[in-house]
Design a protein around this motif. Structure first.
Motif, PDB file in Angstrom:
ATOM      1  N   GLN A 153      -0.152  16.493   0.093  1.00 14.31           N
ATOM      2  CA  GLN A 153      -0.237  14.923   0.582  1.00 14.31           C
ATOM      3  C   GLN A 153      -1.448  15.313   1.628  1.00 14.31           C
ATOM      4  O   GLN A 153      -1.303  15.860   2.604  1.00 14.31           O
ATOM      5  N   GLU A 154      -2.617  14.861   0.816  1.00 13.19           N
ATOM      6  CA  GLU A 154      -3.937  15.178   1.473  1.00 13.19           C
ATOM      7  C   GLU A 154      -4.158  13.768   2.123  1.00 13.19           C
ATOM      8  O   GLU A 154      -3.871  12.440   1.534  1.00 13.19           O
ATOM      9  N   GLY A 155      -5.149  13.799   3.290  1.00 13.18           N
ATOM     10  CA  GLY A 155      -5.550  12.419   3.887  1.00 13.18           C
ATOM     11  C   GLY A 155      -6.888  12.035   3.258  1.00 13.18           C
ATOM     12  O   GLY A 155      -7.305  12.993   2.187  1.00 13.18           O
ATOM     13  N   GLY A 156      -7.278  10.911   3.394  1.00 17.64           N
ATOM     14  CA  GLY A 156      -8.649  10.642   3.023  1.00 17.64           C
ATOM     15  C   GLY A 156      -8.597  10.052   1.758  1.00 17.64           C
ATOM     16  O   GLY A 156      -9.740   9.739   1.050  1.00 17.64           O
ATOM     17  N   SER A 157      -7.547   9.291   1.548  1.00 16.42           N
ATOM     18  CA  SER A 157      -7.730   8.132   0.407  1.00 16.42           C
ATOM     19  C   SER A 157      -8.447   7.086   0.590  1.00 16.42           C
ATOM     20  O   SER A 157      -8.686   6.570   1.795  1.00 16.42           O
ATOM     21  N   VAL A 158      -9.005   6.508  -0.474  1.00 16.60           N
ATOM     22  CA  VAL A 158      -9.919   5.089  -0.396  1.00 16.60           C
ATOM     23  C   VAL A 158      -8.877   4.177  -1.042  1.00 16.60           C
ATOM     24  O   VAL A 158      -8.324   4.079  -2.032  1.00 16.60           O
ATOM     25  N   ASN A 159      -8.709   3.002   0.032  1.00 18.06           N
ATOM     26  CA  ASN A 159      -7.791   1.970  -0.355  1.00 18.06           C
ATOM     27  C   ASN A 159      -8.432   0.834  -0.242  1.00 18.06           C
ATOM     28  O   ASN A 159      -9.137   0.402   0.872  1.00 18.06           O
ATOM     29  N   LYS A 164      -9.327  -9.141  -3.540  1.00 16.78           N
ATOM     30  CA  LYS A 164      -9.564 -10.584  -2.602  1.00 16.78           C
ATOM     31  C   LYS A 164      -8.514 -11.712  -2.671  1.00 16.78           C
ATOM     32  O   LYS A 164      -8.075 -12.252  -2.130  1.00 16.78           O
ATOM     33  N   HIS A 165      -8.227 -11.765  -4.248  1.00 19.97           N
ATOM     34  CA  HIS A 165      -7.552 -13.178  -4.618  1.00 19.97           C
ATOM     35  C   HIS A 165      -6.114 -12.480  -4.703  1.00 19.97           C
ATOM     36  O   HIS A 165      -5.029 -13.303  -3.876  1.00 19.97           O
ATOM     37  N   SER A 166      -5.460 -11.371  -5.204  1.00 20.39           N
ATOM     38  CA  SER A 166      -4.212 -11.246  -5.489  1.00 20.39           C
ATOM     39  C   SER A 166      -3.516 -10.524  -4.176  1.00 20.39           C
ATOM     40  O   SER A 166      -2.364 -10.419  -3.813  1.00 20.39           O
ATOM     41  N   GLY A 167      -4.450  -9.730  -3.466  1.00 16.28           N
ATOM     42  CA  GLY A 167      -3.848  -8.700  -2.426  1.00 16.28           C
ATOM     43  C   GLY A 167      -3.643  -7.348  -2.808  1.00 16.28           C
ATOM     44  O   GLY A 167      -3.164  -6.600  -1.846  1.00 16.28           O
ATOM     45  N   VAL A 168      -3.541  -7.038  -4.141  1.00 17.60           N
ATOM     46  CA  VAL A 168      -2.963  -5.944  -4.755  1.00 17.60           C
ATOM     47  C   VAL A 168      -3.898  -4.750  -4.119  1.00 17.60           C
ATOM     48  O   VAL A 168      -5.047  -4.914  -4.022  1.00 17.60           O
ATOM     49  N   TRP A 169      -3.203  -3.576  -4.315  1.00 18.86           N
ATOM     50  CA  TRP A 169      -4.217  -2.401  -3.558  1.00 18.86           C
ATOM     51  C   TRP A 169      -4.675  -1.484  -4.826  1.00 18.86           C
ATOM     52  O   TRP A 169      -3.907  -0.999  -5.729  1.00 18.86           O
ATOM     53  N   ASN A 170      -5.879  -0.867  -4.752  1.00 15.97           N
ATOM     54  CA  ASN A 170      -6.352   0.033  -5.666  1.00 15.97           C
ATOM     55  C   ASN A 170      -6.468   1.502  -4.730  1.00 15.97           C
ATOM     56  O   ASN A 170      -7.046   1.308  -3.658  1.00 15.97           O
ATOM     57  N   VAL A 171      -6.046   2.328  -5.370  1.00 15.37           N
ATOM     58  CA  VAL A 171      -5.950   3.588  -4.341  1.00 15.37           C
ATOM     59  C   VAL A 171      -6.594   4.831  -5.204  1.00 15.37           C
ATOM     60  O   VAL A 171      -6.327   5.075  -6.370  1.00 15.37           O
ATOM     61  N   SER A 172      -7.435   5.472  -4.533  1.00 18.67           N
ATOM     62  CA  SER A 172      -8.133   6.727  -5.177  1.00 18.67           C
ATOM     63  C   SER A 172      -8.281   7.853  -4.104  1.00 18.67           C
ATOM     64  O   SER A 172      -8.158   7.607  -2.777  1.00 18.67           O
ATOM     65  N   GLN A 173      -8.574   8.977  -4.761  1.00 20.45           N
ATOM     66  CA  GLN A 173      -8.612  10.139  -3.766  1.00 20.45           C
ATOM     67  C   GLN A 173      -9.442  11.228  -4.492  1.00 20.45           C
ATOM     68  O   GLN A 173      -9.162  11.523  -5.906  1.00 20.45           O
ATOM     69  N   THR A 174     -10.214  12.188  -3.801  1.00 21.14           N
ATOM     70  CA  THR A 174     -10.818  13.253  -4.400  1.00 21.14           C
ATOM     71  C   THR A 174     -10.513  14.574  -3.669  1.00 21.14           C
ATOM     72  O   THR A 174     -10.501  14.462  -2.442  1.00 21.14           O
ATOM     73  N   ILE A 175     -10.062  15.542  -4.259  1.00 18.38           N
ATOM     74  CA  ILE A 175      -9.729  16.775  -3.513  1.00 18.38           C
ATOM     75  C   ILE A 175     -10.253  18.023  -4.525  1.00 18.38           C
ATOM     76  O   ILE A 175     -10.874  17.756  -5.542  1.00 18.38           O
ATOM     77  N   CYS A 229      -0.738  13.546 -10.189  1.00 19.62           N
ATOM     78  CA  CYS A 229      -0.763  12.631  -8.980  1.00 19.62           C
ATOM     79  C   CYS A 229       0.043  11.604  -9.169  1.00 19.62           C
ATOM     80  O   CYS A 229       0.451  11.045 -10.307  1.00 19.62           O
ATOM     81  N   SER A 230       0.624  11.290  -8.010  1.00 12.42           N
ATOM     82  CA  SER A 230       1.425   9.737  -7.937  1.00 12.42           C
ATOM     83  C   SER A 230       1.274   9.090  -7.030  1.00 12.42           C
ATOM     84  O   SER A 230       0.724   9.393  -5.748  1.00 12.42           O
ATOM     85  N   LEU A 280       0.865  -1.258  -0.043  1.00  7.67           N
ATOM     86  CA  LEU A 280      -0.010  -0.043   0.026  1.00  7.67           C
ATOM     87  C   LEU A 280       0.762   1.202  -0.144  1.00  7.67           C
ATOM     88  O   LEU A 280       1.874   1.297   0.775  1.00  7.67           O
ATOM     89  N   ALA A 281       0.482   2.353  -0.902  1.00  7.55           N
ATOM     90  CA  ALA A 281       1.357   3.478  -1.385  1.00  7.55           C
ATOM     91  C   ALA A 281       0.562   4.625  -0.871  1.00  7.55           C
ATOM     92  O   ALA A 281      -0.741   4.631  -1.090  1.00  7.55           O
ATOM     93  N   ASN A 282       1.328   5.778  -0.409  1.00  2.00           N
ATOM     94  CA  ASN A 282       0.504   7.021  -0.232  1.00  2.00           C
ATOM     95  C   ASN A 282       0.148   7.648  -1.496  1.00  2.00           C
ATOM     96  O   ASN A 282       0.808   7.279  -2.576  1.00  2.00           O
ATOM     97  N   LEU A 283      -0.803   8.454  -1.865  1.00  2.00           N
ATOM     98  CA  LEU A 283      -1.252   9.255  -2.877  1.00  2.00           C
ATOM     99  C   LEU A 283      -0.646  10.599  -2.876  1.00  2.00           C
ATOM    100  O   LEU A 283      -1.285  11.273  -1.522  1.00  2.00           O
ATOM    101  N   SER A 284      -0.059  11.315  -3.608  1.00  2.00           N
ATOM    102  CA  SER A 284      -0.039  12.667  -3.467  1.00  2.00           C
ATOM    103  C   SER A 284      -0.061  13.632  -4.647  1.00  2.00           C
ATOM    104  O   SER A 284      -0.307  12.942  -5.691  1.00  2.00           O
ATOM    105  N   TRP A 285      -0.176  14.794  -4.595  1.00  2.00           N
ATOM    106  CA  TRP A 285      -0.603  15.639  -5.766  1.00  2.00           C
ATOM    107  C   TRP A 285       0.528  16.545  -5.863  1.00  2.00           C
ATOM    108  O   TRP A 285       1.201  17.232  -5.055  1.00  2.00           O
TER     109      TRP A 285
END
Length: 454
Positions: A386-392, A396-407, A419-420, A369-374
């Motif tokens: 670097q805002e808080g409130g990401s949706v992570n 279920k199968h591979s355990g990889v993360w999907n990260v999104s955020q709205t500002i 964003c990165s 899991l990685a942080n999202l920054s703008w």
């Protein structure tokens, strides 16, 4: 007149009655000290100046003081907001100390009834405590025959003066002090404190404790070679091989690869072989993703998932003894995040050429899991947010993360936004361009009408 007195005081100080006694004063970076003139406070004086010795040995750097007229205008910015003179006590208060404040100072005072000046000399010594050093294992490689070659790092921060870094290596009841060259020393631009770090390589064949010290501050000991851990790196969906560190010509009757559970016990059977088949004891989790190579005493592991990350042991039992041996592995899993996508979800006109825009960023399939920054660029300036409130959410199968955020961002001129996530950067998205062009066109039109009417 003040400049003349300062020059006069500097010229007369070798002939003063203060002697050559130097008064020792010790300060701490960020702390405060007081320098007090050694003079009878009841003796009337018309001027007192505190001056620092320059690199040429002359006390001509005015720190602070008092006279008939104020001397504030003659103070360097370096001392203007960090010093204060107490007229009654003929003393100088000095705070927010820096390493660069270290040196020799004189208090020059001129009595009411004479042109002769007197002085007191101080030597200000500055110190700062180094942080407790941290020792880390950066990499270990197997040299065979139970030997490891490990690259170790040590770092300590915020100390003064510059101190040497040394290592203590303890093994088999013997302790050896090492002082290696090649430290990396960097000074903080504002305070002048030092950050010290060094990397060394050690070879070991038995449990060894290693610690380092900087400026008299010693790190907690770090153990290496006791239970050597072999680093293995894999990628989600990829494959790795774990190979037992044992002479392949040594006959064995059993080899098992087992994973450490949450309680720290290696009791999760991944695969292995023995006199009897072990397939029936395998978890479904590993049954179709692992295979043991009997000749090489190795485990092939494919279709890797994030949940496969962890510690493993290869337990092997020789033919001629009941004693078992083992090799420890740490399997680290990674997955690259997709190139993030930035979208404009909604923009509202705030008037006067200003917009308020709601932006979204999303990236998929990464691990860990990685942080999202703008990054916001406008008018030649770049700002990292670097805002808080990401949706992570985790797959279920591979355990990889999907990260999104709205500002929400406000803009009054063309602005590039990107964003990165996990080191992967999106293409820049431009906002406010049309509104800026529209606002500029409107302003130009209104000016043209006004010029015509006039």
């Amino acid at each position: 007149m003040i400049r003349l007195l300062l020059l006069l005081a500097s010229a007369l100080w070798p002939m003063t009655s203060g002697g050559t006694a130097v008064h020792e004063v010790r300060g701490q970076v960020g702390g405060a000290v007081r320098l007090t003139c050694r003079i009878d406070n009841s003796l009337p004086v018309k001027a007192v100046f505190f001056q620092k010795k320059n690199l040429s040995g002359v006390y001509d750097i005015l720190v602070n003081g008092f006279y008939i007229h104020t001397v504030t205008g003659f103070l360097l910015d370096e001392y203007r907001n960090r010093t204060r003179v107490n007229r009654a006590e003929r003393s100088l208060d000095f705070w927010d100390l820096k390493a660069s404040d270290e040196g020799y100072y004189k208090c020059f005072f001129i009595r009411q009834d004479t042109l002769r000046s007197y002085d007191t000399t101080f030597r200000l010594t500055i110190t700062a405590d180094y942080s407790v050093p941290t020792v880390t294992v950066q990499e270990c490689s197997d040299r065979g025959e139970g030997a490891l070659s490990c690259e170790l790092g040590c770092s300590s921060f915020g100390g003064y003066p510059l101190a040497n870094l040394s290592w203590t290596v303890s093994k088999g009841g013997n302790e050896v002090l090492l002082q290696e060259g090649g430290s990396v020393n960097t000074a903080d631009k504002h305070s002048g404190v030092w950050n010290v770090s060094q990397t060394i390589r050690l070879n070991c064949t038995q449990p060894t404790n290693v610690s380092c010290s900087v400026g008299g501050v010693v790190s907690p000991p770090l153990s290496i070679c006791g239970t050597a851990v072999h680093e293995v790196r894999g990628h989600v969906g990829g494959a790795v091989r774990l190979t037992c560190r044992i002479d392949n010509s040594l006959p064995v009757k059993g080899v098992f690869f087992q994973k450490k559970n949450l309680s720290g016990v290696y009791d999760i059977l991944v695969n292995g072989f023995y006199s009897h088949i072990v397939t029936g004891f395998l978890l479904d989790e590993y049954r179709n993703r692992t295979r043991v190579n009997r000749a090489e005493r190795s485990l092939d592991f494919w279709d890797l998932k994030a949940s496969d990350e962890g510690y493993y042991k290869c337990f092997f039992i020789p033919q001629d003894t009941l004693r078992s041996y083992d090799t420890t592995f740490r399997l680290t899993i990674t997955a690259d995040y997709s190139v993030p996508t930035v979208t404009v979800q909604e923009c509202s006109d705030r008037g006067e050429g200003a917009l308020s825009c709601e932006l979204g960023c999303s990236s998929f399939g990464g691990y860990p899991l990685a942080n999202l920054s703008w990054t916001v660029s406008k008018g030649g300036n770049e700002v990292l947010l670097q805002e808080g409130g990401s949706v992570n959410t985790a797959d279920k199968h591979s355990g990889v993360w999907n990260v999104s955020q709205t500002i929400r961002l406000n803009c009054t001129q063309p602005t590039n936004v990107s964003c990165s996530v996990g080191g992967v950067v999106s293409p820049p998205l431009s906002i406010c361009e049309r509104l800026w062009a529209k606002h500029t066109e409107k302003t130009f039109f209104m000016k043209e009408v006004a010029d015509t009417e006039s």
